[in-house]
Design a protein around this motif. Structure first.
Motif, PDB file in Angstrom:
ATOM      1  N   ILE A  55      -0.439 -30.820  15.651  1.00 28.13           N
ATOM      2  CA  ILE A  55      -0.087 -32.022  16.650  1.00 28.13           C
ATOM      3  C   ILE A  55       1.482 -32.218  16.838  1.00 28.13           C
ATOM      4  N   ALA A  56       1.920 -32.018  15.654  1.00 26.96           N
ATOM      5  CA  ALA A  56       3.572 -32.131  15.691  1.00 26.96           C
ATOM      6  C   ALA A  56       4.221 -31.160  16.690  1.00 26.96           C
ATOM      7  N   GLU A  57       3.691 -30.180  16.707  1.00 30.17           N
ATOM      8  CA  GLU A  57       4.125 -29.036  17.794  1.00 30.17           C
ATOM      9  C   GLU A  57       3.701 -29.436  19.155  1.00 30.17           C
ATOM     10  N   MET A  58       2.701 -30.177  19.449  1.00 28.47           N
ATOM     11  CA  MET A  58       2.263 -30.632  20.660  1.00 28.47           C
ATOM     12  C   MET A  58       3.269 -31.799  21.067  1.00 28.47           C
ATOM     13  N   MET A  59       3.571 -32.768  20.224  1.00 31.62           N
ATOM     14  CA  MET A  59       4.423 -33.626  20.578  1.00 31.62           C
ATOM     15  C   MET A  59       5.850 -33.487  20.133  1.00 31.62           C
ATOM     16  N   ASP A  60       6.428 -32.235  19.960  1.00 31.48           N
ATOM     17  CA  ASP A  60       7.602 -31.842  19.790  1.00 31.48           C
ATOM     18  C   ASP A  60       8.254 -32.631  18.815  1.00 31.48           C
ATOM     19  N   VAL A  61       7.794 -33.082  17.752  1.00 33.80           N
ATOM     20  CA  VAL A  61       8.240 -33.862  16.548  1.00 33.80           C
ATOM     21  C   VAL A  61       8.001 -33.028  15.254  1.00 33.80           C
TER      22      VAL A  61
ATOM     23  N   GLN B 290       6.159 -32.323  11.337  1.00 35.60           N
ATOM     24  CA  GLN B 290       5.027 -32.887  10.725  1.00 35.60           C
ATOM     25  C   GLN B 290       4.994 -34.184   9.884  1.00 35.60           C
ATOM     26  N   GLY B 291       6.275 -34.447   9.335  1.00 36.59           N
ATOM     27  CA  GLY B 291       6.601 -35.692   8.735  1.00 36.59           C
ATOM     28  C   GLY B 291       6.358 -36.817   9.561  1.00 36.59           C
TER      29      GLY B 291
END
Length: 67
Positions: A19-25, A27-28
């Motif tokens: 999800i973090a990769e999809m949102m470019d943020v 994991q934290g």
């Protein structure tokens, strides 16, 4: 209305890292979003690279403007 699911529902089938990769943020950041209870929605959208669009639902302010 578009068919959407909450970030919490989405995280049941996708890892926080994905999800973090999809949102470019980071994991934290995803972990904090989930813990905070923010109303983040996920919509499938083939027109974007990740295949999903993410948006946050927030209330409008009820404050009165000073005259």
């Amino acid at each position: 209305m578009e068919n959407h699911q909450t970030l919490k529902e989405f995280s049941a089938t996708h890892s926080q890292k994905a999800i973090a990769e999809m949102m470019d943020v980071s994991q934290g950041a995803i972990s904090q979003m989930l813990k905070s209870g923010r109303d983040i929605r996920v919509v499938e959208d083939s027109s974007v690279e990740a295949g999903f669009r993410f948006y946050e639902v927030r209330p409008l302010s009820n404050r009165s403007k000073a005259a």
